[in-house]
Design a protein around this motif. Structure first.
Motif, PDB file in Angstrom:
ATOM      1  N   ARG A 378     -15.900  -2.733   0.946  1.00  0.00           N
ATOM      2  CA  ARG A 378     -16.249  -1.326   0.831  1.00  0.00           C
ATOM      3  C   ARG A 378     -15.204  -0.554   0.018  1.00  0.00           C
ATOM      4  O   ARG A 378     -15.535   0.352  -0.737  1.00  0.00           O
ATOM      5  CB  ARG A 378     -16.395  -0.704   2.217  1.00  0.00           C
ATOM      6  CG  ARG A 378     -17.667  -1.116   2.952  1.00  0.00           C
ATOM      7  CD  ARG A 378     -18.906  -0.616   2.237  1.00  0.00           C
ATOM      8  NE  ARG A 378     -20.115  -0.834   3.012  1.00  0.00           N
ATOM      9  CZ  ARG A 378     -21.192  -1.458   2.565  1.00  0.00           C
ATOM     10  NH1 ARG A 378     -21.203  -1.960   1.335  1.00  0.00           N
ATOM     11  NH2 ARG A 378     -22.259  -1.604   3.313  1.00  0.00           N
ATOM     12  N   THR A 532     -25.648   0.181   6.425  1.00  0.00           N
ATOM     13  CA  THR A 532     -25.344   1.598   6.588  1.00  0.00           C
ATOM     14  C   THR A 532     -25.899   2.094   7.918  1.00  0.00           C
ATOM     15  O   THR A 532     -26.684   1.410   8.580  1.00  0.00           O
ATOM     16  CB  THR A 532     -25.921   2.427   5.418  1.00  0.00           C
ATOM     17  OG1 THR A 532     -25.378   3.746   5.461  1.00  0.00           O
ATOM     18  CG2 THR A 532     -27.437   2.524   5.493  1.00  0.00           C
ATOM     19  N   GLY A 552     -21.612   6.767   1.126  1.00  0.00           N
ATOM     20  CA  GLY A 552     -22.790   5.955   0.885  1.00  0.00           C
ATOM     21  C   GLY A 552     -23.788   6.562  -0.070  1.00  0.00           C
ATOM     22  O   GLY A 552     -24.863   5.978  -0.281  1.00  0.00           O
ATOM     23  N   ASP A 556     -26.191   3.773  -0.740  1.00  0.00           N
ATOM     24  CA  ASP A 556     -27.391   3.776   0.093  1.00  0.00           C
ATOM     25  C   ASP A 556     -28.644   4.039  -0.734  1.00  0.00           C
ATOM     26  O   ASP A 556     -29.700   3.433  -0.499  1.00  0.00           O
ATOM     27  CB  ASP A 556     -27.255   4.832   1.194  1.00  0.00           C
ATOM     28  CG  ASP A 556     -26.182   4.482   2.209  1.00  0.00           C
ATOM     29  OD1 ASP A 556     -25.675   3.337   2.173  1.00  0.00           O
ATOM     30  OD2 ASP A 556     -25.836   5.344   3.032  1.00  0.00           O
ATOM     31  N   ARG A 679     -17.672   4.818   8.920  1.00  0.00           N
ATOM     32  CA  ARG A 679     -17.740   3.752   7.912  1.00  0.00           C
ATOM     33  C   ARG A 679     -16.597   2.757   8.052  1.00  0.00           C
ATOM     34  O   ARG A 679     -16.699   1.620   7.571  1.00  0.00           O
ATOM     35  CB  ARG A 679     -17.723   4.357   6.508  1.00  0.00           C
ATOM     36  CG  ARG A 679     -16.457   5.126   6.170  1.00  0.00           C
ATOM     37  CD  ARG A 679     -16.554   5.812   4.816  1.00  0.00           C
ATOM     38  NE  ARG A 679     -15.384   6.606   4.514  1.00  0.00           N
ATOM     39  CZ  ARG A 679     -14.300   6.134   3.909  1.00  0.00           C
ATOM     40  NH1 ARG A 679     -14.256   4.868   3.533  1.00  0.00           N
ATOM     41  NH2 ARG A 679     -13.275   6.931   3.639  1.00  0.00           N
TER      42      ARG A 679
END
Length: 806
Positions: A378, A532, A552, A556, A679
């Motif tokens: 990430r 997510t 995101g 996303d 996250r």
């Protein structure tokens, strides 16, 4: 050998990152892959790299990369037949101030969990380890045994030779001139020597990566920054020595100093005046480019280097290397999916290529071949900069270079070229003494400076000056009513006749069947790892409103769009930049909202986890009865331009209710008390059972993405998330602290903070599952000291959710 016309993967770029990926793909069983290089292997920036690999880092993924690099380099010659000239004299990172010592202490827990030798040493031991160095004024250092440096060209050739031996193809002197997405989802890579159709494309083009990406219509957020290192004449002291000098890293030198055979090598990352080169693109004909040395630019730090190693100042400079290195906006490289397209990957932006190349190649190969990685990527995901423009990228990359050898206290803001994204409240909040951080480009208030304190930010590993201000902000939320700007949320509308069925297929939980109802839901990868977390609100039979975390936004959106089939009547509309969000929270929030709107907001009419349209000061908005504070509250979603009008009305109506602003420092405290995840806990290397969110996985609802892999064992780690009560003193967990059971390192924290409402220091951590039972006594290493910690069995504040539902 002729260029094949088909391949599984085409890797563009023949530096260490491209070659490493090609070799690691072959290790995963994919040998029908092609690497295309416009010149010779290593001819970009790899060939002139200094080749160091440190073990002194505070980030788990980075530490794992570096550790793997050193382990692999020890056996790479045997595996490939190519010498890599690995030297492992150890490394010393020097500290002169208490703040620098605190920074070094954050490296200890990560290092011990990863499993390499790392220790904090004092002046006497420092002098013993390196008698050539003047440690005057130094008060401590990190000593990491076994780290060192390697020959960049040798490593790249080893990867290339190993990949060729396995069956992969390398095409040199062959520039890529087009990269086209075909209608069937494959990629067409057009080169000067022929065309290849492939499943996956990887841009590992280093200094040229942006130009290569432009062939497919997008850009790469990196810049090429010039860097010096100098090699001295031979030093007799090195000729006579029995052991090689450790690699030195020193903020006062603004760089590194090491031995290069029997000479000295000095590398400088100047703290000011960093120079970007080729802002309009690197000439395609450039090969092995170097630039004249600029001694005036590096003079202050070079002089300090000679002061620290006097024997190097007694001889001349034999060679000056002044070449370009790629830097990114925030430091970490760009590794993972490119924004907006499928099966196009980035493997670039690496300022420390020889340390990152092996780990990046291994993890990206796993991602391409198996769809999952062992480590969380990430922090290096290329889509974290979907909002940045060219001016911002250039300014922040220069800034990143200048910060390479500076202390990085948590919370310290880098202000070059800011702000970029601001909500409709930004000017009002600045006027009210808000200190802002940045979340996916948005300026987000962190805390509000009291009138009796200097109007400046506070930061550090130990509890900073904002600590008591945040305590008061939390008190307001728990006892009165607080207001926070959370516009940085990613926000989408999902519309179309198939939207409900599509969401049901995409998420682990049940989709609301009643208009206005809300559900917290999770999206998994095909391998049943967490992609997510989303809040799903049903607007109508064929329309839904989705909210996810700021980081995101692009990631996303890509995931959602790439999982819409040709038969789905589904459209995703990104509302992130035109909808602002104001959150009100606290026991007085219902009274405040009732004063501002004609809508009935009683508990009977406006239940928890529901949404209604309402109007405040003439502004129409969606009001969602949810929140991240654990207190009664609403999220108010409205046009960005109207936020100021609504904010003013809230404060006018709430004056006698004790209304006040709060920021993200307070929000973090409030969510830690409620054991809400972020996250940092929900990453794509973790499954729902490991993260403790199985409640939201409805196995009986039918098939959804990842449902057939839910019971697969974790890939590469035995982790389970725990919630900890920590016996901290003057510092709390920030994430990355080592967790111990006795002398055994068993995990790492992901995030933490002080719970002001409960007067406890709290943290989340992933630990070996056998240590995850509630009540288990553990220890957490905070700034080098082990602190007692206990595994909790649930939220420490309002476990029955009476405040939320009241």
């Amino acid at each position: 050998m002729d260029l094949p016309n088909r391949a599984r993967v085409v890797v563009i770029g023949g530096g260490v990152h491209g070659a490493s990926l090609l070799w690691h793909l072959s290790r995963e069983g994919w040998t029908d892959c092609v690497l295309v290089e416009k010149a010779e292997l290593t001819s970009g920036s790899t060939w002139h790299a200094a080749g160091q690999i440190t073990r002194s880092v505070a980030d788990y993924t980075t530490a794992a990369f570096h550790h793997y690099a050193l382990e692999l380099y020890q056996e790479l010659e045997e595996l490939t037949g190519q010498a890599v000239s690995l030297h492992q004299p150890g490394g010393i990172r020097v500290a002169y101030t208490d703040e620098e010592v605190d920074a070094l202490k954050t490296h200890l827990g990560v290092g011990r969990y990863v499993g390499y030798p790392i220790e904090l040493v004092g002046p006497t031991e420092m002098a013993r380890l390196n008698p050539h160095y003047d440690f005057t004024d130094a008060i401590a250092a990190i000593w990491t045994e076994g780290e060192g440096h390697v020959d960049p060209s040798g490593v790249t050739m080893a990867f290339a030779n190993g990949a060729r031996a396995a069956g992969a193809h390398i095409s040199r002197r062959n520039r890529v001139v087009e990269v086209n997405l075909l209608d069937n989802g494959e990629w067409q890579v057009v080169t000067e020597k022929g065309t290849i159709v492939c499943e996956h494309v990887v841009d590992a083009a280093g200094c040229y990566a942006h130009q290569v990406a432009e062939l497919s219509g997008f850009g790469v957020p990196q810049a090429n920054i010039l860097h010096h290192y100098l090699v001295t004449e031979e030093l007799q002291a090195f000729v006579d020595a029995d052991a090689e000098m450790p690699v030195m890293r020193d903020n006062r030198v603004a760089g590194y100093i090491r031995q290069e055979q029997t000479a000295g090598l000095i590398g400088i990352y100047e703290h000011r005046g960093a120079e970007q080169i080729w802002p309009d693109g690197v000439p395609w004909e450039a090969e092995n480019p170097l630039f004249p040395a600029d001694y005036d630019k590096i003079a202050p730090w070079l002089e300090e280097a000679f002061n620290r190693v006097p024997i190097m100042g007694e001889v001349g400079i034999k060679r000056a290397v002044h070449g370009a290195i790629t830097h990114t906006v925030d430091g970490p490289m760009l590794l993972g999916p490119a924004p907006g397209v499928r099966n196009y990957w980035l493997n670039t932006g690496s300022s420390i290529g020889l340390a990152w190349g092996p780990g990046a190649g291994r993890e990206l190969a796993r991602w391409i071949v198996h769809g999952e990685t062992e480590l969380s990527l990430r922090g290096v995901d290329p889509r974290r900069f979907g909002w940045a423009d060219d001016d911002y990228i250039a300014a922040k990359c220069r800034e990143d270079y200048e910060w390479m050898f500076r202390v990085h206290p948590p919370g310290e803001e880098r202000l070059a070229n800011r702000p970029v994204r601001t909500s409709g409240l930004y000017d009002r909040l600045v006027a009210k003494r808000a200190m802002h951080g940045q979340a996916y480009g948005w300026e987000q208030p962190k805390w509000f400076v009291p009138e009796d304190q200097p109007l400046e930010d506070a930061h550090g590993w130990r509890r900073p000056r904002w600590h008591e201000a945040a305590r008061e902000e939390c008190r307001v939320v728990r006892e009165q009513v607080g207001v926070i700007d959370l516009t940085a949320f990613a926000k989408y509308e999902v519309v179309g006749a198939d939207s409900a069925a599509w969401l049901d297929r995409m998420t682990t939980g049940r989709i609301p069947k009643t208009d206005g109802r809300i559900a917290l839901n999770y999206v998994l990868t095909e391998q049943a790892r967490i992609e997510t977390e989303v809040t799903v609100t049903r607007l109508s039979e064929d329309a839904f409103y989705l909210i996810s975390g700021p980081m995101g936004e692009q990631r996303d959106l890509d995931w959602f769009n790439q999982h819409i089939s040709a038969d789905d009547d589904v459209t995703i509309i990104d509302r992130s930049t035109d909808v602002g969000t104001i959150v009100i929270a606290g026991p007085n929030s219902r009274e405040l909202l009732s004063r501002c709107t004609q809508t009935d907001v009683s508990n009977e009419n406006f239940r928890f986890l529901s949404m209604q349209d309402l109007s405040i000061a003439g502004v129409e908005m969606r009001a969602l009865r949810v929140g991240f504070t654990g207190s009664l509250g609403w999220e108010l979603h409205m046009p960005l331009a109207d936020m100021g009008v609504v904010y003013d009305e809230l404060f006018a109506q709430g004056a006698d209710l004790g209304i006040a602003d709060f920021g993200s420092h307070a929000l973090n405290s409030l969510r830690m008390e409620k054991a809400y995840l972020t996250r940092h806990e929900l990453t794509h290397d973790i499954g729902p059972s490991q993260a403790g969110v199985e409640f939201f996985v409805k196995r009986d609802k039918g098939a959804f993405v990842g449902s057939d892999r839910l019971d697969d064992p974790p890939s590469g780690n035995p982790w389970k998330l725990v919630y900890l009560d920590v016996d901290a003193d003057d510092a709390d967990c920030l994430g990355g602290e080592g967790v111990f059971a006795g002398d055994e390192a068993i995990g790492l924290t992901t995030s933490g903070g002080y719970g002001f409402s409960v007067d406890k220091s709290l943290a989340f951590a992933y630990v070996h599952a056998v240590h995850a039972d509630p009540g288990t006594a553990l220890q957490v290493m905070i700034l080098g000291d082990k602190r007692e910690a206990t595994v909790l069995d649930g939220p420490i504040f309002d476990p029955a959710n009476e405040h939320l539902r009241g």
